[in-house]
Design a protein around this motif. Structure first.
Motif: not given
Length: 509
Positions: A65-69, A346-348, A377-389, A427-430
């Motif tokens: 996130q441009d060095g913010k996190y 991601f973009s959002a 197959q073992s993917l069980d969650a996506f956890i957002r880093q602070k208020d980033s994308n 949705i494709c990650p960037t």
């Protein structure tokens, strides 16, 4: 200058004792820092050899996130205990962390107070409160096992309505998985059924709960000895999920004397002297590096990962002569976990700005769509880093090996397919950021674990110095050598300090 503390007091005049520290992770840095800041009565020539172009070992912070996190693709937990430790003392004295900070627990994720959102792999949004019953059941069985270990009573049951049908439980006869699975389903059978979302079963909940344990240990539960319950530290202690962990590495590195840290030095052989040498003045050890450099030493502190030690123990040319049999046995018996952290930008936000955690539940019939990406197959969650994308995901054991071996495009395509199944939109990650520790030739894993058949005495044996023709020629540090803090940065740092103090005591400092 008045008022300033001299971190590196001048050594005593006279012949120097050469100390080579192999591995520039937190254990090696702690050993070098402790030795160099205590040189008052002996002249020690210290060299810290790190294979990579930078220090830190299994610590690495990547700006997002441009060095913010920062995405912590390595360690990010910092533990606080009732008593002060060398690690926390160091951090607090330099205002890098404090117990007050630990009370907030988290510098990486934001707790919005909004419950996690749950999806089935058919795209259905589900209310998952009913699953809490089975999650609590799993947690109770886990607690029961800990009580059995502490009491040394394998007939103990945490709830009398869950009797043990298998009366043959013995400490050495089973793995963690064998106990948890058997007792969990005995508890399920003995309890009134609870309604679950369509397609979900108690087996789904068990598999899901063990995914977390697989990642925390870096291996399948079938490989874990029951001692992994009783020998690790109390998980209820205060902890901090620290952002920019690499800042700690930088702080230690900056306080080392000039020319101590030697990066891009890959050690290929350690020749030590087992029998009496002709002259005590001649250093009995030579450390050879792949770049042609050779370092003579009176003492070598080996702080490499257990994964690297396992590799070295299998190559006759690395240690000459070979390590003692008890040391080799300890290296063989202890386990080295496999795992990696993967962050997707991601973009959002994937859902909205409020939901920080998206939990995923795979239906059996949906897994066929992952034939090209079995690691997912073992993917069980996506956890957002602070208020980033940016969202973090974690993989262990064979799934870690799978995603590390995949190409970057395969990682993008695999995650895009997962999101399409659950969120019903492509949705494709960037950007993909991966900590590929298992395939890293200078690490070969994430952290050690108690393999079935091993116990704390193997860690004690691993930590013992090897004397040879002179006292303490080879010393060993690193998280795998700590009997209770294995698998943690705290343990790595403390063992580096421990071995440095062992040398200082040897010279009566």
């Amino acid at each position: 200058m008045s008022g300033q503390v001299d971190l590196h007091p001048p050594p005593r005049a006279g012949p120097s004792k050469k100390v080579v520290i192999v591995g520039g992770g937190l254990a090696g840095l702690a050993a070098a820092h402790t030795l160099s800041s205590t040189l008052k009565n002996v002249n020690l020539d210290i060299k810290l050899l790190e294979a990579k172009p930078y220090p830190g070992g299994r610590v690495k912070s990547v700006p997002i996130q441009d060095g913010k996190y920062f995405a912590e693709i390595g360690a990010y937990f910092l533990y606080y205990f009732n008593e002060a430790t060398s690690f926390t003392d160091f951090l607090e004295s330099r205002q890098l962390a404090s117990n007050k900070t630990a009370e907030s627990h988290n510098e990486i994720f934001t707790d919005t107070g909004i419950p996690n959102i749950h999806f089935l792999s058919n795209g259905e949004l589900i209310q998952f409160s009913s699953a809490k019953h089975y999650e609590k059941m799993f947690a109770d069985v886990f607690d029961e096992l800990g009580e059995c270990y502490d009491r040394e009573d394998w007939n103990y049951v945490i709830r009398k309505e869950w009797p043990k049908k298998n009366k043959k439980w013995q400490r050495s006869d089973f793995s963690l998985d064998e106990y948890l699975e058997t007792r969990y389903f005995e508890a399920v059978e003995a309890s009134a059924p609870m309604q679950l979302p369509t397609g979900c079963t108690p087996r789904h909940i068990y598999n899901r709960m063990t995914i977390y344990e697989r990642f925390m240990n870096g291996t399948d539960l079938a490989n874990l000895d029951v001692s992994s319950i009783g020998e690790s530290f109390d998980p209820d202690c205060e902890y901090l999920q620290r952002a920019n962990y690499s800042e700690i590495v930088s702080a230690i590195s900056k306080e080392l004397p000039p020319d101590t840290l030697q990066c891009s030095n890959v050690v290929k052989a350690i020749n030590w002297t087992e029998k009496a040498a002709n002259s005590e003045s001649i250093p009995p050890i030579t450390v050879h590096c792949e770049n042609g450099q050779a370092y003579d030493a009176h003492h070598v502190i080996i702080t490499t990962s257990l994964g690297v030690l396992k590799l070295w123990a299998s190559i006759n040319e690395t240690f000459s002569p070979s390590l003692p049999a008890d040391k080799l046995e300890a290296i063989s018996k202890l386990g080295m976990g496999e795992g990696c952290s993967v962050f997707y930008e991601f973009s959002a936000p994937l859902i909205d700005k409020e939901h920080q955690v998206i939990e995923l539940f795979w239906l059996e019939e949906e897994l066929q769509y992952l034939s090209k990406y079995p690691w997912a197959q073992s993917l069980d969650a996506f956890i957002r880093q602070k208020d980033s994308n940016v969202y973090g995901t974690w993989f262990a054991a064979d799934k870690a090996r799978g995603i590390e071996a995949a190409t970057n495009q395969e990682r993008i395509d695999g995650i895009s397919l997962v999101l399409e199944k659950f969120l019903k939109k492509r949705i494709c990650p960037t950007r993909v950021i991966i900590g590929a520790w298992t395939s890293d030739p200078h690490v070969l894993g994430v952290y050690s674990y108690c393999a079935k058949g091993s116990d704390e005495m193997d860690r004690v044996a691993l930590s013992e110095p090897v004397d040879g023709s002179s006292s303490m020629q080879l010393l060993f540090a690193g998280e795998a050598t700590h009997v209770s803090l294995f698998g943690t940065t705290n343990g790595a740092f403390e063992t580096g300090v421990r071995e440095a103090k062992r040398l200082l005591e040897h010279y009566s400092i």
